[in-house]
Design an enzyme around this catalytic site. Structure first.
Site, PDB file in Angstrom:
ATOM      1  N   SER A 164       0.683  -1.174  -0.043  1.00  0.00           N
ATOM      2  CA  SER A 164       0.023   0.135   0.000  1.00  0.00           C
ATOM      3  C   SER A 164       1.244   1.232  -0.056  1.00  0.00           C
ATOM      4  O   SER A 164       2.189   1.196   0.884  1.00  0.00           O
ATOM      5  CB  SER A 164      -0.681   0.251   1.561  1.00  0.00           C
ATOM      6  OG  SER A 164      -0.988   1.193   1.512  1.00  0.00           O
ATOM      7  N   TYR A 177      -2.317  -0.145  10.563  1.00  0.00           N
ATOM      8  CA  TYR A 177      -1.887  -0.690   9.254  1.00  0.00           C
ATOM      9  C   TYR A 177      -0.767  -0.638   8.482  1.00  0.00           C
ATOM     10  O   TYR A 177       0.187  -0.632   7.906  1.00  0.00           O
ATOM     11  CB  TYR A 177      -3.514  -0.279   8.158  1.00  0.00           C
ATOM     12  CG  TYR A 177      -3.180  -0.194   6.402  1.00  0.00           C
ATOM     13  CD1 TYR A 177      -4.055  -1.595   6.920  1.00  0.00           C
ATOM     14  CD2 TYR A 177      -2.363   0.368   6.150  1.00  0.00           C
ATOM     15  CE1 TYR A 177      -3.823  -1.785   5.156  1.00  0.00           C
ATOM     16  CE2 TYR A 177      -3.227   0.477   4.428  1.00  0.00           C
ATOM     17  CZ  TYR A 177      -3.634  -1.247   4.026  1.00  0.00           C
ATOM     18  OH  TYR A 177      -3.901  -1.519   3.126  1.00  0.00           O
TER      19      TYR A 177
END
Length: 328
Positions: A164, A177
């Site tokens: 990501s 995350y």
């Protein structure tokens, strides 16, 4: 006559760039691709893209019902698919997956897309939240690569890790995350250099926001309804987020080219360069942004986004399309 060191260095870089330009594209026709997280969202979109290029698919996810729905969708498009219900965070899952996948023969490509999103203030995040997300984004692909390496090496195979832009720029309310995605990016870079000696090419992709229906499957903490509403809206803004099919096409293109690392989406690419060239400015902007986000809640218990939808967020026209709802 001795050439200057800088000239020799430039010549070496040019030679490497030229060699890279002539590396043959990887033909997915008939290849056996093991795809984790392939039952819905981006994983399902990747399954469709891979199947469209002739790959045979082994889908891995935790829920057999979701896998069956995904397999039905893909077989309806002419794909050859098998499914394995397994939790990739289980340390013993790798061998089970390897054994169950053998009906399609050796694995040519490992594509790790399984993931977990937790949105909420740091004050409501527990140490277990960090451990859970590190397991699925970093340790799970590491164990799978180690288990599959003999096959991947025999097949001159490939590995693709879906990380990501959060693995390049830490975002407030996504701290666990981001930490795990930073680890996944580092893992991909390390595997790239080490597995080259085994004939295995490793690609790391860092997508930005994507319209995949993921907010309903994310866990939220803090002020639940406000947190979910903000996350679901930003995640689906058409100007700054990609639709799942486009993201899947670009990710698969990176796999075929054998790229080392690719940002997927213009905003992701811009964020990477802003962070690289202006880290202080980026940090200040993130700190300012955090001031406008919902504050902590009284409970540290996570809740699924789907559980805290309100009539407003449920009917938000930006949130998702019927196509992106498939298999949520």
């Amino acid at each position: 006559m001795r050439l200057p060191k800088r000239l020799l260095l430039a010549a070496g870089v040019a030679a490497l760039a030229g060699r890279r330009a002539f590396v043959p594209r990887y033909d997915l026709q008939g290849k056996h691709v093991l795809l984790t997280g392939g039952s819905r969202g981006l994983g399902l979109a990747l399954g469709r893209e891979l199947a469209g290029r002739g790959a045979r698919l082994t889908l891995v996810a935790r829920t057999e019902r979701d896998l069956r729905l995904a397999a039905e969708d893909l077989r309806g498009r002419g794909a050859e698919v098998q499914i394995i219900a397994a939790d990739v965070t289980d340390p013993g899952a790798g061998q089970h997956i390897l054994d169950a996948a053998q009906s399609f023969g050796d694995v040519d490509v490992l594509l790790h897309c399984a993931g977990l999103i937790q949105s909420g203030p740091l004050a409501n995040m527990t140490e277990q939240d960090f451990r859970d997300v590190m397991e699925i984004h970093a340790f799970a692909p590491l164990r799978l690569v180690r288990t599959l390496l003999p096959q991947l090496s025999r097949r001159q195979g490939r590995v693709l890790l879906v990380t990501s832009i959060g693995g390049k720029v830490a975002v407030p309310h996504l701290v666990p995350y981001s930490m795990s995605k930073f680890a996944a990016v580092g893992l991909g870079q390390g595997l790239r250099s080490e597995l080259a000696a085994h004939g295995v090419t490793v690609t790391t992709v860092c997508p930005g926001l994507m319209r995949t229906g993921s907010p309903r499957q994310a866990t939220v903490k803090g002020q639940y309804e406000q947190e979910y509403a903000l996350f679901a809206t930003i995640d689906n803004l058409p100007v700054i987020s990609l639709d799942a099919a486009t993201a899947a096409q670009r990710i698969t293109d990176a796999l075929v080219r054998g790229d080392a690392e690719v940002m997927v989406g213009g905003p992701a690419l811009m964020a990477r360069y802003v962070q690289a060239f202006a880290p202080q400015l980026t940090a200040d902007v993130m700190a300012l942004t955090n001031r406008f986000l919902p504050g902590p809640g009284e409970s540290d218990q996570p809740r699924l986004g789907a559980e805290v939808e309100t009539p407003i967020t449920r009917n938000n026209p930006l949130k998702r399309t019927a196509e992106e709802d498939l298999n949520e």
